[in-house]
Design a protein around this motif. Structure first.
Motif, PDB file in Angstrom:
ATOM      1  N   LEU A 189      44.290  42.212  41.575  1.00 36.55           N
ATOM      2  CA  LEU A 189      44.446  41.982  43.003  1.00 36.55           C
ATOM      3  C   LEU A 189      43.443  40.912  43.410  1.00 36.55           C
ATOM      4  CD1 LEU A 189      46.358  43.423  44.990  1.00 36.55           C
ATOM      5  CD2 LEU A 189      44.398  44.785  45.732  1.00 36.55           C
ATOM      6  N   ALA A 190      43.946  39.729  43.765  1.00 32.38           N
ATOM      7  CA  ALA A 190      43.069  38.683  44.295  1.00 32.38           C
ATOM      8  C   ALA A 190      42.773  39.002  45.753  1.00 32.38           C
ATOM      9  CB  ALA A 190      43.737  37.317  44.175  1.00 32.38           C
ATOM     10  N   SER A 210      53.808  43.857  44.586  1.00 33.35           N
ATOM     11  CA  SER A 210      52.850  44.482  43.678  1.00 33.35           C
ATOM     12  C   SER A 210      51.761  43.489  43.283  1.00 33.35           C
ATOM     13  CB  SER A 210      53.567  44.995  42.433  1.00 33.35           C
ATOM     14  OG  SER A 210      52.691  45.729  41.596  1.00 33.35           O
ATOM     15  N   ALA A 211      50.761  44.004  42.561  1.00 31.51           N
ATOM     16  CA  ALA A 211      49.710  43.166  42.018  1.00 31.51           C
ATOM     17  C   ALA A 211      50.281  42.273  40.916  1.00 31.51           C
ATOM     18  CB  ALA A 211      48.583  44.038  41.464  1.00 31.51           C
ATOM     19  N   LEU A 212      49.702  41.100  40.744  1.00 27.77           N
ATOM     20  CA  LEU A 212      50.126  40.212  39.673  1.00 27.77           C
ATOM     21  C   LEU A 212      49.624  40.759  38.337  1.00 27.77           C
ATOM     22  CD1 LEU A 212      49.416  36.728  41.300  1.00 27.77           C
ATOM     23  CD2 LEU A 212      51.410  38.222  41.550  1.00 27.77           C
ATOM     24  N   ALA A 213      50.332  40.428  37.262  1.00 31.01           N
ATOM     25  CA  ALA A 213      49.968  40.985  35.959  1.00 31.01           C
ATOM     26  C   ALA A 213      50.456  40.077  34.848  1.00 31.01           C
ATOM     27  CB  ALA A 213      50.554  42.389  35.788  1.00 31.01           C
ATOM     28  N   MET A 256      47.242  48.893  30.650  1.00 28.72           N
ATOM     29  CA  MET A 256      47.063  48.123  31.868  1.00 28.72           C
ATOM     30  C   MET A 256      45.591  48.166  32.262  1.00 28.72           C
ATOM     31  SD  MET A 256      50.259  47.446  32.171  1.00 28.72           S
ATOM     32  CE  MET A 256      50.371  46.631  33.771  1.00 28.72           C
ATOM     33  N   ILE A 257      44.988  46.994  32.432  1.00 22.04           N
ATOM     34  CA  ILE A 257      43.565  46.892  32.766  1.00 22.04           C
ATOM     35  C   ILE A 257      43.467  46.331  34.179  1.00 22.04           C
ATOM     36  CG2 ILE A 257      41.343  45.905  32.120  1.00 22.04           C
ATOM     37  CD1 ILE A 257      42.524  45.644  29.245  1.00 22.04           C
ATOM     38  N   GLY A 258      43.137  47.201  35.132  1.00 26.10           N
ATOM     39  CA  GLY A 258      43.172  46.841  36.547  1.00 26.10           C
ATOM     40  C   GLY A 258      41.875  46.209  37.014  1.00 26.10           C
ATOM     41  N   CYS A 259      41.997  45.100  37.730  1.00 26.11           N
ATOM     42  CA  CYS A 259      40.819  44.362  38.195  1.00 26.11           C
ATOM     43  C   CYS A 259      41.027  43.843  39.616  1.00 26.11           C
ATOM     44  CB  CYS A 259      40.548  43.165  37.283  1.00 26.11           C
ATOM     45  SG  CYS A 259      40.150  43.579  35.576  1.00 26.11           S
ATOM     46  N   PHE A 260      39.902  43.543  40.259  1.00 27.40           N
ATOM     47  CA  PHE A 260      39.882  42.785  41.499  1.00 27.40           C
ATOM     48  C   PHE A 260      39.334  41.401  41.189  1.00 27.40           C
ATOM     49  CE2 PHE A 260      39.204  47.219  42.981  1.00 27.40           C
ATOM     50  CZ  PHE A 260      40.381  47.359  43.705  1.00 27.40           C
ATOM     51  N   ALA A 261      39.783  40.403  41.941  1.00 26.43           N
ATOM     52  CA  ALA A 261      39.317  39.034  41.718  1.00 26.43           C
ATOM     53  C   ALA A 261      39.013  38.367  43.050  1.00 26.43           C
ATOM     54  CB  ALA A 261      40.366  38.235  40.946  1.00 26.43           C
ATOM     55  N   ALA A 307      48.979  49.555  39.879  1.00 29.50           N
ATOM     56  CA  ALA A 307      49.004  48.612  41.003  1.00 29.50           C
ATOM     57  C   ALA A 307      48.821  49.351  42.322  1.00 29.50           C
ATOM     58  CB  ALA A 307      50.323  47.837  41.009  1.00 29.50           C
ATOM     59  N   ARG A 308      49.403  50.535  42.419  1.00 30.73           N
ATOM     60  CA  ARG A 308      49.255  51.331  43.640  1.00 30.73           C
ATOM     61  C   ARG A 308      47.789  51.728  43.834  1.00 30.73           C
ATOM     62  NH1 ARG A 308      52.810  54.233  46.916  1.00 30.73           N
ATOM     63  NH2 ARG A 308      51.631  55.496  48.394  1.00 30.73           N
ATOM     64  N   SER A 309      47.096  52.081  42.738  1.00 31.16           N
ATOM     65  CA  SER A 309      45.681  52.442  42.835  1.00 31.16           C
ATOM     66  C   SER A 309      44.841  51.271  43.313  1.00 31.16           C
ATOM     67  CB  SER A 309      45.163  52.927  41.478  1.00 31.16           C
ATOM     68  OG  SER A 309      45.795  54.120  41.078  1.00 31.16           O
ATOM     69  N   LEU A 310      45.117  50.087  42.791  1.00 33.17           N
ATOM     70  CA  LEU A 310      44.389  48.899  43.224  1.00 33.17           C
ATOM     71  C   LEU A 310      44.613  48.630  44.710  1.00 33.17           C
ATOM     72  CD1 LEU A 310      45.198  46.546  40.209  1.00 33.17           C
ATOM     73  CD2 LEU A 310      42.967  47.500  40.744  1.00 33.17           C
ATOM     74  N   ILE A 311      45.870  48.703  45.120  1.00 31.50           N
ATOM     75  CA  ILE A 311      46.217  48.416  46.517  1.00 31.50           C
ATOM     76  C   ILE A 311      45.638  49.476  47.440  1.00 31.50           C
ATOM     77  CG2 ILE A 311      48.192  48.272  48.099  1.00 31.50           C
ATOM     78  CD1 ILE A 311      49.757  47.035  45.725  1.00 31.50           C
ATOM     79  N   ALA A 312      45.695  50.739  47.028  1.00 32.65           N
ATOM     80  CA  ALA A 312      45.144  51.817  47.858  1.00 32.65           C
ATOM     81  C   ALA A 312      43.644  51.684  47.989  1.00 32.65           C
ATOM     82  CB  ALA A 312      45.518  53.172  47.252  1.00 32.65           C
TER      83      ALA A 312
END
Length: 319
Positions: A189-190, A210-213, A256-261, A307-312
């Motif tokens: 998630l940028a 959704s988040a980009l991947a 899936m490795i979730g990150c913020f940018a 992606a839902r976890s990142l957005i939430a």
């Protein structure tokens, strides 16, 4: 600040906890015993009266329904009666109640009325099994898929055979050992202040963003993959990258490795072959998407997705 105090602050950071446990297909507690297996491990586990088998018809898990509840494991006798192909059996590990194995049945075989073949997305979305059992099903599906696609040696082309109850395969001709693979995927998630960047592909459900991947490539760090994928898909340049959580994704075997940018630019030049649309969403819009009340019908991904976890997390102002 003392080194001990620094360590304490590190471990108390909100993202140092097991954030991944909140994601779908996470929470596997089986002891895999991967380094302590012999060639008798599978037979010994199968002979244990407490052994239970997870069964699959193709890529669908077999569940037995009793009223409103479901279970995803079968004793060995029942598994045999349902058509277990013992040649496909693998040992997943040991649970609190005994050994856990997995194997295939003929996808065309008729099943009793209380046994249904359920795809893994539906299984997780509907909460048909508990978290630990759902994660074990994902574990089993990934391993069975790997064994099915690695029956021949990548070095010489001869047939391979499972070893150690399924933790590897060996080539009978050249002796090469092959181990199950996991494909790492960066999903990110940028963020630009109170906005985040989301995209949608044509295959998504209507209105879902959704988040980009993208897959992490050989010789690439997680941070490098995050920066590259965001730039390739959206044209947005990002700098600092922060880890959030991970998720096993058994389709067939990704991590899936979730990150913020941190966004360094905001102009979007989307890759039209990858994305149908890509745009910035305000935090307030994200909250409406999660609640299902966005005036334009935009929606967040399903709850089982990382992606839902990142957005939430973004919506909750945790970043």
């Amino acid at each position: 600040m003392t080194s001990q105090a620094q360590k304490r602050l590190l471990f108390e950071h909100p993202y140092f906890g097991d954030t991944s446990a909140l994601n779908g297909f996470s929470g596997n507690r089986l002891d895999r015993l991967s380094e302590h297996r012999s060639e008798n491990s599978l037979a010994d586990a199968l002979a244990d009266p407490a052994a239970r088998v997870l069964l699959f018809a193709g890529d669908r898990a077999l569940l037995q329904f009793d009223g409103g509840s479901a279970r995803g494991v079968f004793d060995v006798a029942t598994a045999d009666a349902l058509g277990l192909d013992r040649g496909t059996l693998i040992l997943l590990g040991t649970g609190r109640d005994g050994p856990r194995l997995a194997g295939l049945v003929d996808a065309e075989r008729a099943m009793p009325g209380d046994v249904k073949a359920v795809d893994l997305r539906s299984l997780a979305l509907q909460g048909l099994l508990g978290q630990e059992d759902t994660s074990a099903v994902a574990h089993a599906r990934s391993l069975l898929a790997w064994h099915g696609s690695h029956r021949f040696c990548a070095r010489c082309g001869a047939a391979t055979e499972p070893r150690g109850g399924g933790v590897r395969r060996e080539c009978a001709a050249c002796g090469a050992q092959h181990f199950p693979r996991v494909d790492p995927v960066a999903i990110m998630l940028a963020i630009d202040g109170d906005r985040c960047l989301l995209g949608r592909q044509a295959r998504f459900a209507p209105g879902v963003y959704s988040a980009l991947a993208g897959f992490i490539e050989p010789g690439e760090t997680i941070e490098g993959a995050v920066r590259r994928e965001i730039r390739e898909e959206s044209g947005v340049v990002v700098g600092r990258v922060a880890y959030h959580s991970s998720q096993p994704w058994p389709f067939p075997s990704s991590l899936m490795i979730g990150c913020f940018a941190e966004a360094l630019s905001t102009d979007i030049r989307r890759d039209e072959t990858e994305l149908e649309d890509c745009r910035w969403f305000s935090r307030d819009e994200i909250r409406l998407m999660i609640a299902g009340t966005h005036p334009d019908g935009f929606a967040a991904p399903q709850k089982i997705a990382i992606a839902r976890s990142l957005i939430a997390s973004f919506a909750a102002e945790e970043v």
